[in-house]
Design a protein around this motif. Structure first.
Motif, PDB file in Angstrom:
ATOM      1  N   THR A  22       0.830  -1.206   0.000  1.00 25.01           N
ATOM      2  CA  THR A  22       0.000   0.000   0.000  1.00 25.01           C
ATOM      3  C   THR A  22       0.866   1.259   0.000  1.00 25.01           C
ATOM      4  N   LEU A  23       1.913   1.228   0.829  1.00 24.28           N
ATOM      5  CA  LEU A  23       2.766   2.409   0.898  1.00 24.28           C
ATOM      6  C   LEU A  23       3.514   2.631  -0.412  1.00 24.28           C
ATOM      7  N   LEU A  65       3.265   6.136  -2.112  1.00 25.49           N
ATOM      8  CA  LEU A  65       4.442   6.983  -2.282  1.00 25.49           C
ATOM      9  C   LEU A  65       4.732   7.227  -3.754  1.00 25.49           C
ATOM     10  N   LEU A 119      -2.018   9.545   4.533  1.00 25.51           N
ATOM     11  CA  LEU A 119      -1.370   8.494   5.314  1.00 25.51           C
ATOM     12  C   LEU A 119      -2.422   7.618   5.991  1.00 25.51           C
ATOM     13  N   ALA A 159      -3.907   5.365   3.506  1.00 19.84           N
ATOM     14  CA  ALA A 159      -3.022   4.239   3.189  1.00 19.84           C
ATOM     15  C   ALA A 159      -3.109   3.173   4.276  1.00 19.84           C
TER      16      ALA A 159
END
Lengths: 300, 414
Positions: free
Chosen positions: A155-156, A160, A193, A196
């Motif tokens: 997911t990150l 990103l 964030l 996420a």
């Protein structure tokens, strides 16, 4: 596969030796998983999705036209939030997550989870892992923890990558929530964030199902294919209106509720329902995996 | 010795196998128990949370209505769930898909309030409302990953559709100007009772002679204690069974409205708060400024464009809603019936008339029941609330009344 060919010296061939302190097994599992080419390829594909989206939106709107006014409209307009991407690059994060959550992300998780135990059994390394004094329950927990770390990492990576592409191609700054109110860029980042994290948590259920299926077979491919097949089946069933009575219990039903974090004030009802549902799936399939794995005969 | 030994071995092995089997069964029971617990929690928690009707000092219906009238809730925010079940097939998706594809949208753009608020007429929707005095209100319809907001702040009205990133803007100053977009202005069209409060006022407007109003106990809505006010039509012929309001015990604000049909079954319309807060909503909620890339349609431009479009269409005018004469209202109160003529003076084609292929005629028959009376013949089309009689000479009688009442009205009108 590569581990099967590796020299069978030591306890677990081809992997960092599991040390006898807490976390040692988890660390060696994480290293093994994230060093695998397959894992890196999956993450690479996930990172490419936002790039594609960013370029597509940029090309589409290069002549100054707006995305919505062009050809498609309504449901065909693409994933959620895509019409706002030109206003604010941060929306690319939400668009990318909305686009990858229905399929790419859970598929990647299914691959990792399905492979977790069945892959070891297939490669003939499961025995060695159990020879080490870790215990089956602990090994299972470690495998599940590794899968969950992958959920978060995947997911990150999407988020990103989308953030980088969004920053490179589109203006950033104060953003408009879907309720029409404005929030500052810092708060926007915070919400991104949070989104996420919620998306990563949405994958907990699939991870548990994949792990359970992985204890049923000693073929990694079979476990992965079954997990992904189940995912697709559930997604299709979730679209059939006649089944609406059972749909709230499908693990994918509330996935897109993460978008509620972009409302002002945040609408928590469906997000909490989603998280609760994922917890139930994790508990049921996790304990089923435990029951199966701790009682089955390990032959490979 | 050997046979004896092997005998114990077998026994031991059997015992071990049995123990393993038991252990296995015990472990497999864990996921089953977990599933059972989860199911029980899902099933029981709402039932347990429903702690029964609150104890409140008794109020008469009159006192309750006064309480509503005296209530001056200026500040409020909350979530409203509205579900409408007219017994029609769910056209929400279909109508939405056909009526407002962003490619060929109406004059007002995708954010035009007129087209969006009609969505509320079917299915279940979650709305959010917030109000801070008479100058600041907002209402938003929550969609999947999108939201449609109507924001009224001072003399400005904004509508923002996040799915298409389009906005619609009107100012109160323009209200007195002419133009087709007049009903856009001032926020909500008057005929959409979106909050329970408005809904209550609409219903309480009905004349007292035809209506019985009773206070019937208490209930809990959105975690607040409320009185129940039941409004029932007195006369015969109405398809409305009862309208029930939940009135907040502290503020007198109506929190929930339920319309049940006379024929029984689930509510036709139910609108109520699932969450409500009487504190001051955040000021930023009422402050909408379109972002740089947002497409903004001005109400006046939209109206001009609409007029421009109408002109060339003039000669080959289609019979449409605009050609209908204003309906004549027969009767009063709950059982009032609207009567109007279908343009062209013709009813629906009949199977025998040869105007329609037989398949189409039988389809029409499937939708409407044929009726006969002094007025000739006609068809009655029914929903759970509204019935309509279309006679063969092209007169339409419609209202929230039974079929018999429609036929009677048609007979006496002749």
């Amino acid at each position: 596969m590569s581990r099967a060919e590796a020299p069978a010296a030591g306890t677990a061939p081809g992997r960092a030796p599991a040390r006898r302190r807490p976390g040692g097994l988890l660390r060696s599992e994480l290293l093994t998983t994230f060093r695998r080419w397959r894992t890196l390829a999956l993450l690479g594909v996930l990172a490419a999705v936002p790039v594609l989206f960013g370029i597509a939106v940029k090309v589409e709107t290069a002549d100054g036209g707006s995305l919505g006014g062009g050809g498609g409209g309504g449901e065909e307009a693409g994933p959620a939030f895509i019409s706002q991407v030109t206003n604010n690059g941060l929306f690319l994060v939400f668009t990318a997550l909305a686009a990858t959550l229905p399929f790419f992300l859970p598929m990647a998780v299914g691959v990792i989870a399905g492979d977790a135990l069945a892959g070891e059994a297939n490669a003939g390394t499961l025995r060695y892992l159990l020879v080490a004094p870790a215990g089956r329950t602990r090994l299972l927990l470690t495998k599940y923890a590794t899968t969950l770390v992958f959920c978060l990492a995947a997911t990150l990576v999407v988020a990103l990558s989308a953030l980088a592409v969004g920053a490179a191609l589109f203006p950033m700054g104060e953003l408009t929530t879907i309720s029409g109110t404005r929030i500052g860029f810092g708060e926007g980042l915070e919400r991104a964030l949070l989104i996420a994290l919620v998306v990563a948590a949405s994958l907990v259920g699939v991870a548990a199902i994949g792990l359970f299926l992985s204890t049923l077979t000693s073929s990694g491919i079979a476990a992965m294919a079954t997990t992904v097949g189940l995912l697709i089946t559930v997604q299709i069933l979730d679209q059939i209106p006649q089944l609406h009575a059972v749909q709230p219990y499908f693990f994918s039903h509330y996935w897109l509720s993460f978008a509620d974090l972009m409302r002002e004030p945040v609408y928590w009802d469906e997000i909490t329902r989603n998280l609760g549902l994922q917890a139930v799936y994790a508990a049921v399939f996790g304990s089923a995996a435990w029951a199966r794995f701790t009682t089955k005969d390990i032959t490979a | 010795m050997a046979p004896y030994e092997s005998g114990t071995d077998t026994e031991a092995a059997e015992r071990a196998a049995a123990a393993r089997g038991r252990k296995k069964a015990a472990r497999y029971a864990v996921p089953v128990v977990v599933l059972g617990l989860a199911a029980a929690t899902i099933g029981l928690v709402p039932a347990l949370a429903d702690s029964g009707d609150p104890d409140l000092p008794e109020l008469s219906a009159q006192e309750l209505i006064e309480k509503i009238a005296a209530s001056d809730t200026q500040r409020l925010s909350g979530t409203v769930k509205i579900s409408t079940d007219l017994g029609l097939p769910d056209l929400g998706g279909l109508a939405g898909g056909m009526a407002s594809p962003r490619g060929e949208q109406g004059e007002g753009g995708a954010a035009d309030p007129k087209s969006r608020l009609t969505e509320l007429a079917s299915g279940t929707h979650t709305l959010r409302v917030a109000a801070d005095g008479p100058e600041k209100q907002r209402l938003s319809i929550l969609d999947d990953a999108a939201e449609y907001s109507l924001i009224h702040n001072g003399d400005e009205v904004w509508a923002y559709d996040s799915a298409s990133d389009e906005a619609f803007h009107a100012t109160e100053d323009g209200k007195h100007g002419d133009g087709g977009g007049a009903e856009h202005r001032g926020g909500l069209p008057k005929d959409v009772p979106a909050t329970p409060g408005e809904f209550a006022k609409e219903v309480l407007k009905a004349s007292e002679e035809t209506t019985s109003v009773t206070a019937e106990g208490t209930m809990q809505v959105a975690g607040r204690d409320a009185y129940k006010l039941v409004v029932k039509p007195k006369g015969e012929g109405s398809t409305v069974g009862a309208v029930t309001f939940a009135v907040d015990a502290k503020t007198g604000t109506p929190l929930k409205a339920t319309l049940t049909p006379a024929g029984g079954g689930a509510a036709v319309v139910e609108a109520g708060y699932t969450k409500v807060d009487f504190g001051k909503p955040a000021a930023s909620l009422f402050d909408y400024r379109p972002a740089k890339g947002t497409k903004v349609t001005e109400a006046e431009d939209a109206a001009k464009e609409a007029r421009g479009k109408d002109v060339p269409r003039g000669p080959g005018k289609q019979p449409g809603a605009g050609d209908l004469a204003a309906p004549e209202i027969l009767g009063e109160g709950w059982s009032s019936i609207a009567r109007f003529e279908v343009p062209g003076g013709q009813g629906l084609p009949d199977a025998g008339s040869g105007d329609l292929p037989p398949e189409a005629a039988s389809l029409l028959d499937a939708f409407g029941d044929k009726v006969k009376g002094d007025f000739g013949t006609g068809r009655v089309f029914s929903t759970r609330l509204v019935n309509a009689l279309i006679t063969d000479d092209g007169t339409v009688y419609a209202g929230a009344v039974t079929k018999d009442a429609l036929v009677k009205a048609a007979e006496s009108a002749k």
